[in-house]
Design an enzyme around this catalytic site. Structure first.
Site, PDB file in Angstrom:
ATOM      1  N   LYS A 264      65.845 -13.352  20.211  1.00  0.00           N
ATOM      2  CA  LYS A 264      65.739 -12.099  19.472  1.00  0.00           C
ATOM      3  C   LYS A 264      66.749 -11.082  19.995  1.00  0.00           C
ATOM      4  O   LYS A 264      66.954 -10.972  21.207  1.00  0.00           O
ATOM      5  CB  LYS A 264      64.310 -11.567  19.618  1.00  0.00           C
ATOM      6  CG  LYS A 264      63.983 -10.337  18.798  1.00  0.00           C
ATOM      7  CD  LYS A 264      62.506  -9.985  18.959  1.00  0.00           C
ATOM      8  CE  LYS A 264      62.113  -8.735  18.220  1.00  0.00           C
ATOM      9  NZ  LYS A 264      60.666  -8.415  18.367  1.00  0.00           N
TER      10      LYS A 264
ATOM     11  N   SER B  24      58.620  -6.896  14.334  1.00  0.00           N
ATOM     12  CA  SER B  24      60.057  -6.791  14.481  1.00  0.00           C
ATOM     13  C   SER B  24      60.750  -8.127  14.747  1.00  0.00           C
ATOM     14  O   SER B  24      61.976  -8.187  14.790  1.00  0.00           O
ATOM     15  CB  SER B  24      60.379  -5.836  15.636  1.00  0.00           C
ATOM     16  OG  SER B  24      59.887  -6.345  16.861  1.00  0.00           O
TER      17      SER B  24
ATOM     18  N   SER C 179      54.443  -7.499  16.508  1.00  0.00           N
ATOM     19  CA  SER C 179      55.774  -7.925  16.088  1.00  0.00           C
ATOM     20  C   SER C 179      56.027  -9.422  16.120  1.00  0.00           C
ATOM     21  O   SER C 179      57.067  -9.880  15.641  1.00  0.00           O
ATOM     22  CB  SER C 179      56.843  -7.220  16.937  1.00  0.00           C
ATOM     23  OG  SER C 179      56.905  -5.863  16.605  1.00  0.00           O
TER      24      SER C 179
END
Length: 475
Positions: free
Chosen positions: A83, A158, A182
């Site tokens: 990520k 996210s 997230s």
């Protein structure tokens, strides 16, 4: 053999170890799929094709030099992204922000070192919203991340890019991070297993987060893959402020049905006033309850433990997290309106106000944990609504309304971060509409440190209602 992307992460790792699949072949296969499909999905902010092939060649050399009886690292030759909130030395590190579009990371955090040690081949950096703040993955540094089940809709946030990549077969599994949902939000939007571990289970080193909200965890198509990735990530680092001792057994060893009848509480009433749960979500919630009963578990309705005003402590703490990333002088105006709105709020808090907000947050978290304690697991929907269209949650003209819309979308996820408890989203249902099927996640949370029990229950549910072979149209 099936096409490489159709194999689970564990099956890919076994095929590499057994010489059935060369790491370079596997990396090239994923790079071709990313080139073909990612323009539609926005799963990656940066693709590290040269790095992936170099990593794959090193994996092949390592395999060739294994001594007799020596075990290969668990992810040797397996490709996946990291990520873009998490730095990887020598790779572009945007934090989902146009302000850092050209930043290159210099230092690897603890989890990246663990993934490297396990033999991961880096495909690139997965898409994330600015500083990982919203429940959608839309920013100015890249395209929005879209669920492969319906690319007009969001992949969630996210960890939206990571989820879109795994769901579309652009990666076999991926690490994500979760400060208010997230990992679980995009898992639900994209039809995946998404596990937020207990606070302290996965080290955040060298990053500091005095709130204790955020933790890294796995996104995968199967429970076993999620457990195996957690086995790699769940290693403490010296000085961890919330460190838990390493598990005595591997998480993969818990991937069998529970050996006893479980007591499962359930609730589908949001604590946020005025928020209604979509009827399709409630239908899957009731079907999941029926499945638990069919499997022999006791299921009991429980009251919502959070009270009116409990969320008041979350917003100032979240605002300070938004403000902790230093921005170069003169560039605040380039940030997303939602980010600036949160950072402006943080600037108005003094140290005493922030300390009081953290204390209030911990008080709410303890009350949530007390409500969970009598149960082996607590069932809720992961999300209150189906994945909305891209841009429907985002409101650049009114960031306060944007924040409220995100909360109405995700009322069930953040309490587990406040309490520091583990929770997993499972793709246990599907909403069928004129535009096709959309996944509906159900969330199971547990007591602190109960990842093994949650994985056991998740394995039983996966065996009873398999989901891994149900694939999106872009597959």
């Amino acid at each position: 053999m099936s096409a490489p992307h159709e194999l689970t992460m564990l099956r890919q790792a076994a095929a590499v170890r057994d010489g059935e699949l060369a790491p370079t072949e596997l990396a090239e296969h994923y790079l071709r799929r990313i080139e073909e499909l990612d323009p539609l999905l926005g799963a990656y902010l940066t693709v590290t094709a040269d790095r992936a092939l170099d990593d794959a060649r090193r994996a092949e050399e390592r395999l060739a030099h294994l001594r007799p009886g020596e075990a290969a690292p668990p992810l040797l030759g397996v490709p996946m992204p990291v990520k873009d909130l998490v730095p990887v030395p020598g790779v572009r590190h945007t934090l989902g922000s146009v302000v850092f579009a050209h930043q290159v990371a210099e230092r690897a955090p603890h989890t990246v070192r663990l993934l490297d040690r396990a033999g991961m081949v880096l495909l690139g950096k997965s898409n994330t919203p600015e500083f990982g703040l919203p429940a959608y993955t839309e920013s100015r540094v890249g395209p929005p991340a879209r669920t492969p089940w319906d690319p007009s809709r969001i992949a969630g946030g996210s960890s939206g890019g990571a989820a879109a990549a795994v769901a579309a077969g652009l990666a076999p599994a991926a690490p994500g991070s979760d400060g208010g949902g997230s990992i679980r939000i995009p898992a639900s939007c994209c039809g995946l297993v998404g596990l937020k571990p207990s606070r302290g289970r996965v080290s955040t080193a060298p990053f500091a987060d005095v709130s204790g909200l955020a933790v890294e965890g796995p996104l995968a198509r199967t429970v076993r893959d999620a457990a195996a990735l957690l086995d790699v990530m769940a290693r403490p680092a010296p000085g961890d402020p919330y460190a838990m001792p390493p598990a005595t057994d591997s998480y993969l060893s818990h991937c069998h049905p529970p050996r006893r009848r479980l007591r499962v509480g359930r609730l589908a009433t949001p604590d946020v006033a005025g928020v209604e749960v979509d009827p399709e979500v409630l239908r899957v919630y009731e079907a999941t309850t029926a499945l638990l009963v069919e499997l022999g578990h006791e299921v009991v309705d429980v009251a919502q433990p959070l009270r009116s005003g409990d969320r008041d402590a979350f917003t100032p703490v979240w605002a300070v997290l938004a403000a902790m990333t230093p921005v170069p002088p003169g560039r605040e105006g380039e940030l997303m309106p939602q980010t600036r709105w949160l950072r402006d709020q943080a600037a108005a808090f003094d140290a005493l106000e922030y300390a009081r907000a953290v204390a209030a947050l911990q008080h709410v978290g303890r009350r949530h944990a007390e409500a969970v304690e009598p149960w082996d697991a607590l069932l809720t929907p992961t999300l209150a609504q189906l994945p909305p269209k891209v841009g429907e949650l985002r409101n650049d003209e009114d960031p306060a309304a944007d924040f409220a819309a995100q909360l109405a979308f995700t009322p069930f996820t953040a309490p587990w971060n406040m309490a520091g408890l583990p929770a997993v989203s499972l793709p246990l249902g599907w909403a069928t509409g004129p535009e096709g099927d959309l996944p509906v996640g159900m969330m199971f949370g547990g007591r602190h440190g109960s990842e093994g029990l949650l994985l056991s229950l998740a394995t039983e549910l996966e065996e009873a209602r398999p989901w891994a072979d149900r694939r999106p149209p872009v597959w």
